[in-house]
Write an enzyme that holds these catalytic residues in place. Structure first.
Site, short mmCIF file in Angstrom:
data_model
loop_
_atom_site.label_atom_id
_atom_site.label_comp_id
_atom_site.label_asym_id
_atom_site.label_seq_id
_atom_site.Cartn_x
_atom_site.Cartn_y
_atom_site.Cartn_z
N HIS A 57 3.02 -12.44 -53.72
CA HIS A 57 3.68 -11.24 -53.22
C HIS A 57 3.10 -10.85 -51.85
O HIS A 57 2.02 -10.25 -51.79
CB HIS A 57 3.52 -10.08 -54.21
CG HIS A 57 4.33 -10.25 -55.45
ND1 HIS A 57 5.65 -9.82 -55.55
CD2 HIS A 57 4.03 -10.82 -56.64
CE1 HIS A 57 6.11 -10.12 -56.75
NE2 HIS A 57 5.16 -10.73 -57.43
N GLU B 156 4.13 -8.58 -49.92
CA GLU B 156 4.37 -7.16 -49.64
C GLU B 156 3.24 -6.26 -50.11
O GLU B 156 3.15 -5.11 -49.67
CB GLU B 156 5.69 -6.71 -50.27
CG GLU B 156 5.74 -6.67 -51.79
CD GLU B 156 6.08 -7.99 -52.45
OE1 GLU B 156 6.44 -7.99 -53.64
OE2 GLU B 156 5.96 -9.05 -51.79
N CYS C 272 8.22 -15.01 -55.44
CA CYS C 272 7.84 -15.08 -56.86
C CYS C 272 9.02 -15.59 -57.71
O CYS C 272 9.36 -16.76 -57.65
CB CYS C 272 7.31 -13.73 -57.34
SG CYS C 272 6.36 -13.86 -58.88
#
Length: 509
Positions: free
Chosen positions: A167, A169, A79
């Site tokens: 993202h 994660e 990001c």
């Protein structure tokens, strides 16, 4: 030397989640603020640049010199990290026509790229940014896009550097874990050998070397963190560890005696101190939650210090600090690292002139539990719900009195015992009862009552940062209400808290 991934934090709310995902691969990683980086050594196998609430276009945007990293070590920008690598190396980042937030379908353009290995041609990812990359520098090659974001992922030719504007994660990125594994294992070559057993072995060896023949004092709370820290130290230095377990009078019913006995059963050298009269006396007449916390913290320091002074030649104070405490202590603000205390023994090291040892400072809560299990610790201790440092004082809204503590202890015992008997306890992150400063009219037999109300609270969570309320079956809640009202004199009404965090907190004070 333990291999590791270095995560450079630009202030993203998701940075700890990146670390958790990498740790789940049994690969050790560390988070460091962008403005306080450690020395790079041969243990660092790769680097991740986190997201950020800032824009790379802002004059005060977080900046970092990457000369020693970019082109030398595998590097992944996430990001803001991806936008940083584009903006400051000749590309262009501009405000998005509309904020790119939420689910998007990623289309892999280069299936042979190392970061994209094994991914579906179309995969859901999670976007969260207000800027977007509109032009990439020379040697940058687009490897994935979405309908709205042309540069969803890129690779720099001639070096092991990647950037992704989503993202990986977060749970909503369906193949995010695979992307991170491609980077950490495939590109960085990490061996996935960082296990609970290896942590215990290396930590015990380090503690023996660090502490030598010195004596160490540790304040036990009955919680998971201090208990696991105590066992690691006990393995390293045995009887030279002195544990102090303070009864503030604000623990759960029978907890002081039961936990003290379990500690002795583990072979720990532990002293129990009943200071309930002091704590409850000092809390008399106090209603403000912050004042209650400060009084309890002060009293704990005084009681602990007095007891510790009786032990001769102590040189170290052990604390159950865990990794979220360490990360949150280093606040990214663009100019400096601001430190705040997380410990209920704050001030003791200076007051007692002791050095500090923190065996768990590298671990998340779930990792602490795994380490405890690998050492054969009782599931009763390892699986205990988190319990607030100030104890029941912050679950009694308003003034704390011995009578109110007694009522809440009896309510809490019925509640927790029922959750255990119904097989619900281990499915819940944290549960407890709250005594409200509210009285209401009731009828018991032929008599009118005017008694207290208690609220029951149960939440699910992974780290306590966010939490959702637990859907306890209605029939269980009905039995709980009936048993509490019938068996605990002074209570005639039971309610159940269905608030999530945020906007509410887990505790009421």
């Amino acid at each position: 030397m333990t291999e590791k991934i270095l995560i450079i934090d630009f202030g993203s709310q998701y940075t700890q989640l990146i670390a958790r995902r990498i740790r789940e691969m049994q690969v050790y990683c560390e988070i460091h603020p962008f403005n306080n980086l450690p020395e790079l050594d041969d243990s660092v196998r790769g680097v991740v640049l986190s997201g950020s609430p800032s824009s790379v276009r802002d004059a005060a945007a977080p900046r970092i010199a990457l000369d020693s990293i970019k082109g030398r070590l595998p590097l992944l920008g996430v990001c803001y990290g991806a936008q940083y690598l584009a903006h400051f190396y000749g590309g262009r980042v501009e405000p998005s026509p509309s904020r790119e937030y939420g689910r998007a379908q990623m289309k892999v353009r280069e299936t042979g790229d190392e970061l994209m290995q094994g991914l579906s041609l179309g995969s859901q990812v999670w976007m969260s940014h207000g800027d977007t990359i509109t032009a990439i520098p020379d040697r940058y090659r687009i490897i994935a896009s979405t309908d709205d974001v042309s540069v969803a992922a890129y690779r720099i030719e001639g070096e092991q550097t990647w950037g992704i504007q989503f993202h990986p994660e977060v749970y909503h990125s369906q193949e995010g874990a695979k992307i991170l594994k491609n980077f950490v294992v495939g590109i960085c070559g990490c061996s996935c050998s960082w296990t609970s057993e290896s942590f215990v072995e290396s930590t015990v060896a380090e503690l023996r070397e660090k502490l030598g023949d010195d004596r160490v004092v540790l304040g036990l709370s009955g919680g998971v963190d201090s208990s696991v820290a105590a066992m690691l130290l006990h393995k390293a230095i045995g009887e030279r560890l002195y544990c102090i377990f303070v009864d503030s009078g604000l623990l759960r019913k029978n907890e002081f005696a039961e936990v003290l006995e379990s500690y002795r059963g583990m072979g720990l050298n532990v002293r129990g101190v009943d200071a309930s009269a002091k704590f409850l006396g000092d809390l008399a007449g106090v209603t403000d939650p912050e004042r209650k916390r400060k009084i309890i913290g002060r009293d704990f320091v005084e009681v602990f210090n007095e007891e510790a002074q009786r032990i001769e030649n102590v040189k170290w104070l052990a604390q159950g600090t865990i990794y979220p405490d360490v990360v949150e202590s280093a606040k990214v603000n663009g100019t400096a690292v601001v430190i705040k205390s997380h410990h209920n023994v704050g001030g003791l090291p200076e007051k007692m002139h002791l050095k500090v040892v923190e065996p768990l400072r590298l671990l998340f809560k779930d990792e602490v539990r795994r380490v405890g299990r690998s050492m054969g610790m009782s599931e009763t201790l390892i699986g205990r719900h988190p319990f607030p440092g100030p104890g029941l004082a912050i679950r009694i809204l308003g003034e704390v009195t011995p009578e109110k503590v007694d009522i809440l202890q009896r309510v809490d015992k019925i509640y927790i015992d029922t959750l255990r008997s119904e097989g619900l306890y281990d499915k819940i992150w944290q549960a407890g009862a709250i005594l409200l400063p509210v009285q209401s009219v009731g009828v018991m037999g032929d008599e009118r009552t005017y008694e207290s109300c208690v609220a029951l609270r149960a939440v699910t969570s992974t780290d306590g940062m966010t939490a959702d309320w637990v859907h306890i079956p209605y029939e269980v809640l009905a039995r709980l209400s009936n048993e509490i009202i019938n068996k605990v004199r002074g209570v005639n009404r039971v309610v159940y808290d269905i608030s999530s965090k945020p906007p509410a907190t887990i505790e009421w004070e």
